[in-house]
Design an enzyme around this catalytic site. Structure first.
Site, short mmCIF file in Angstrom:
data_model
loop_
_atom_site.label_atom_id
_atom_site.label_comp_id
_atom_site.label_asym_id
_atom_site.label_seq_id
_atom_site.Cartn_x
_atom_site.Cartn_y
_atom_site.Cartn_z
N PRO A 264 0.67 -1.13 0.01
CA PRO A 264 0.03 0.00 -0.04
C PRO A 264 0.84 1.28 0.06
O PRO A 264 1.77 1.37 0.68
CB PRO A 264 -0.82 -0.10 1.22
CG PRO A 264 0.26 -0.83 2.35
CD PRO A 264 0.85 -1.99 1.39
N ARG A 302 -0.95 16.12 -9.44
CA ARG A 302 -1.88 15.13 -9.79
C ARG A 302 -2.93 15.69 -10.71
O ARG A 302 -3.34 15.10 -11.67
CB ARG A 302 -2.33 14.44 -8.36
CG ARG A 302 -1.25 13.67 -7.90
CD ARG A 302 -1.48 12.83 -6.66
NE ARG A 302 -2.33 11.79 -7.02
CZ ARG A 302 -3.69 11.73 -6.87
NH1 ARG A 302 -4.52 12.71 -6.45
NH2 ARG A 302 -4.38 10.49 -7.33
N CYS A 332 3.49 29.35 -15.33
CA CYS A 332 3.16 29.89 -16.43
C CYS A 332 3.18 28.80 -17.73
O CYS A 332 3.95 28.37 -18.31
CB CYS A 332 4.30 30.99 -17.02
SG CYS A 332 4.13 32.37 -15.98
C1 LIG Z 1 3.12 2.49 -7.06
C2 LIG Z 1 3.33 0.86 -6.49
C3 LIG Z 1 2.42 0.73 -5.41
C4 LIG Z 1 1.51 1.46 -4.51
O1 LIG Z 1 0.63 2.14 -5.18
P1 LIG Z 1 -0.76 2.83 -4.50
O2 LIG Z 1 -1.62 2.87 -5.57
O3 LIG Z 1 -0.10 4.19 -4.07
O4 LIG Z 1 -0.94 2.06 -3.50
C5 LIG Z 1 2.64 -0.54 -4.89
N1 LIG Z 1 3.38 -1.42 -5.85
C6 LIG Z 1 4.14 -1.17 -6.91
C7 LIG Z 1 5.06 -2.05 -7.33
C8 LIG Z 1 4.10 0.35 -7.16
O5 LIG Z 1 4.77 0.56 -8.23
#
Ligand SMILES: *Cc1c(COP(=O)(O)O)cnc(C)c1O
Length: 404
Positions: A264, A302, A332
């Protein structure tokens, strides 16, 4: 259960530390970690914080203290993790398209390696055989996630080794004697349908028999947290129950008590983060009223990158009458944070907050337009700690070599 910082606290922090400012709330991170680990109490589960979401060393130390592992995508994240106190056996290294030397550096540090392409798998097998156990990242070809830019499991994705290449993987494993301890998948971010995880698990169970030394299946991440007022979050409790049942059934049928791993990122830190900015200018045009703030996509990319929605509130004038605004930054280039947002009347000098700013916020910040990166503050046990100083002008010139 849900921990959050109050409007008064946030206004106080904006006064004390200035804006723009990232604020993280430690107790909220712990809350999310407890929710997740509680949901999977029926299985042997391990959680590795995907630190690319937010790598401030204090956040890493705090999460280490919770007992989680760390998922790293670069050797530098691995070094940060070690510095923060994670032991190598709790660091999972999941890079993509890196040089063999970077994988080998991870091996030398003793971390858990997750290999995501045939070329490296073959080189690693030739060099080390079964001497150093590995995990293989599989692409199960399942569509998951929100925006197409954050979906990684589909047929066109650069991530993982296609499940259709199983015969090739098997050939390499057999001829080189590779010790495959785990299988991994990560199909994207913002996955609200738990069936995406379960379908992936089905694929993993389907190929697990080819790897007699297997000990764990890593289902990656993509847990969705609410960004919109009426958004849902991934039902981790329901997922935990189903995953528990699936692993119990696998054990009954195959006699193997596998662990399930997760990585996570967003789930742990997104809602713990707040981004505070100040309104510089209220600008009425023929079509809309712009709120121009003292930040931009150089600090929070984002919305421009993924069309992500961040809830915004005017902290300074909560009782003001609601008006419709377009919130923009001062970069800009087209730099829109939000269209047609109802905010309580915004006056120049008011402090606005962006919610869900913990994940992929500061981490993706840049000095574009020769703007300074914001400061970061950690609120822990009610006390606010500065954990990154605001950039100063000299930071723009650091590493530049003046030859003229
Ligand atoms: C970015 C990533 C995550 C985390 O994803 P979230 O959506 O932020 O929880 C987990 N595992 C790998 C391999 C990633 O590249």
């Amino acid at each position: 259960m849900s921990q959050s910082l109050s409007r008064e606290q946030l206004i106080g922090l904006a006064k004390e530390f200035g804006t723009p400012l990232y604020v993280y709330h430690a107790e909220k991170i712990k809350d999310q970690y407890d929710t997740l680990s509680g949901a999977f109490s029926a299985v042997k589960a391990r959680f590795f914080y995907a630190c690319k979401a937010l790598t401030n060393i204090n956040i890493l130390k705090f999460i280490n203290g919770l007992g989680a592992g760390l998922d790293c995508v670069s050797i530098h994240e691995v070094h940060l993790g070690l510095k923060a106190g994670f032991t190598p056996d709790r660091i999972l290294f999941t890079p993509n398209c890196v040089d063999f030397d970077e994988i080998d550096a991870g091996r030398a540090l003793g971390v858990i390696l997750n290999i995501d392409n045939i070329s490296i798998l073959e080189q690693f097998g030739n060099r080390y055989g079964g001497a150093y156990p590995i995990c293989i990242r599989i692409n199960p070809h399942i569509m998951g996630g929100g925006n197409y830019k954050i979906s990684t499991g589909h047929i066109d994705s650069k991530f993982g080794i296609s499940v259709h290449q199983m015969r090739h993987i098997e050939r390499i494993v057999k001829t080189t004697g590779l010790n495959v301890k785990g299988l991994h998948m990560h199909t994207g971010s913002d996955i609200k349908d738990i069936n995406v995880f379960l379908a992936g698990l089905e694929v993993m169970f389907g190929i697990a028999e080819h790897f007699p030394q297997i000990e764990f299946i890593d289902l990656g991440s993509g847990f969705k947290v609410p960004y919109h007022e009426d958004d849902v979050r991934t039902d981790v409790a329901a997922l935990g129950k189903k995953v528990g049942d699936a692993f119990a059934q696998y054990k009954a049928e195959n006699g193997k008590d596998l662990e399930v791993w997760f990585e996570p990122g967003k789930f742990l830190v997104s809602e713990a983060g707040y981004f505070l900015v100040k309104c510089n200018v209220v600008k009425q045009t023929t079509a809309t009223v712009f709120v121009g703030v003292n930040s931009g996509f150089n600090h929070l990319i984002r919305p421009m990158m993924y069309e992500a929605y961040h809830r915004i509130e005017n902290l300074s004038n909560p009782a003001g009458s609601p008006r419709i605004y377009t919130v923009v930054g001062h970069i800009c280039e087209t730099d829109t944070f939000a269209w047609d947002r109802t905010l309580s009347e915004v006056r120049e000098g008011d402090v606005l907050v962006f919610y869900n700013a913990g994940a992929y916020g500061f981490e993706m910040a840049s000095n574009f337009n020769s703007r300074l990166k914001p400061a970061e503050v950690l609120v822990l046990d009610g006390a606010a700690h500065l954990i990154r100083k605001r950039d100063v002008f000299e930071d723009l010139l650091r590493n530049q070599v003046e030859v003229l």
